[in-house]
Design a protein around this motif. Structure first.
Motif, short mmCIF file in Angstrom:
data_model
loop_
_atom_site.label_atom_id
_atom_site.label_comp_id
_atom_site.label_asym_id
_atom_site.label_seq_id
_atom_site.Cartn_x
_atom_site.Cartn_y
_atom_site.Cartn_z
N MET A 94 0.83 -1.20 0.00
CA MET A 94 0.00 0.00 0.00
C MET A 94 0.87 1.26 0.00
SD MET A 94 -2.89 1.12 2.83
CE MET A 94 -1.73 1.46 4.16
N SER A 97 2.84 1.72 -3.34
CA SER A 97 1.96 2.06 -4.47
C SER A 97 1.41 3.48 -4.34
CB SER A 97 0.82 1.04 -4.61
OG SER A 97 -0.07 1.12 -3.52
N SER A 100 -7.46 2.23 6.49
CA SER A 100 -6.91 2.29 5.13
C SER A 100 -6.29 0.96 4.74
CB SER A 100 -5.85 3.40 5.02
OG SER A 100 -6.43 4.66 5.17
N LYS A 159 -9.06 -1.62 4.10
CA LYS A 159 -9.67 -1.33 2.79
C LYS A 159 -8.77 -1.79 1.66
CE LYS A 159 -11.73 2.56 0.31
NZ LYS A 159 -11.98 4.00 0.34
N TYR A 160 -7.47 -1.54 1.79
CA TYR A 160 -6.50 -1.96 0.77
C TYR A 160 -6.49 -3.49 0.66
CZ TYR A 160 -2.15 -2.46 -1.81
OH TYR A 160 -1.21 -2.81 -2.75
N ARG A 190 -9.51 -5.25 -1.27
CA ARG A 190 -9.71 -5.09 -2.71
C ARG A 190 -9.22 -6.28 -3.49
NH1 ARG A 190 -5.79 -1.37 -5.48
NH2 ARG A 190 -4.02 -2.37 -4.61
#
Length: 149
Positions: A47, A50, A142, A145-146, A149
C-alpha cells in the motif's frame, strides 16, 4: 544479509521483493501501525509503495549482531491525506530467524511526523495519545480497505 536486500527493494518500490524478506510469522510495529502480522505487514508495504508516487528513501548504518540487525532510514514523500511533504527519520530494529526478518520495529518521532503531516493541528495536538490513536485507527482502516480489494 537480508536487510541489505530489503532496503534496495524498498527504494525500487518492489513490494514483492520486500515481502520475500519476511518470515511467514513475522510481526511489524511502528508508531502508526503498532502491531501487524505477516499478511498485514506485506499489505502495508504494498500500500505504501503504491501510494508513494514521489517516495524517496535512503538508508545507512546497517548493523548485524547475531540474530539482531538495525538500520537508519529516511523517507521523503507527500502525505496523501493532506498533500503535505514529509521527511521522516526512522530507526529500524530487526530480529532475524533463518535468514529472514522475524520482528521489525521501526521507531520515529511521531510528534515531529504529525507536525509535518497535519501542520498546525499536528503542532497543537500531535503529541497527544488521543491524536496518535486517531491516526492509528485511520491507518488501520486504510490498510483493511486496501487488503479487501
Amino acid at each position: 544479509m537480508i536487510i541489505k536486500d530489503f532496503y534496495p527493494a524498498f527504494q525500487r518500490k518492489d513490494s514483492a521483493a520486500m515481502q520475500a524478506c519476511y518470515a511467514p510469522d513475522a510481526r511489524f510495529a511502528d508508531p502508526v501501525f503498532p502491531g501487524l502480522n505477516y499478511e498485514e505487514t506485506c499489505a502495508m508495504w504494498a500500500m505504501l509503495v503504491s501510494a508513494g508516487k514521489d517516495l524517496e528513501l535512503t538508508f545507512s548504518d546497517v548493523h548485524l549482531q547475531g540474530n539482531r540487525a538495525s538500520a537508519n532510514w529516511q523517507a521523503t514523500y507527500t502525505f496523501s491525506a493532506t498533500g503535505r511533504k514529509i521527511t521522516n527519520n526512522i530507526q529500524a530494529n530487526f530480529e532475524l530467524r533463518d535468514g529472514k526478518i522475524y520482528r521489525d520495529k521501526d521507531e520515529f518521532n511521531f510528534y515531529r511526523w504529525a507536525q509535518q503531516a497535519f501542520g498546525l493541528t499536528g503542532y497543537l495536538i500531535g503529541w497527544t495519545p488521543f491524536f496518535q490513536k486517531k491516526v492509528q485507527g485511520s491507518a488501520c482502516r486504510s490498510l483493511e480497505k486496501y487488503m479487501a480489494r
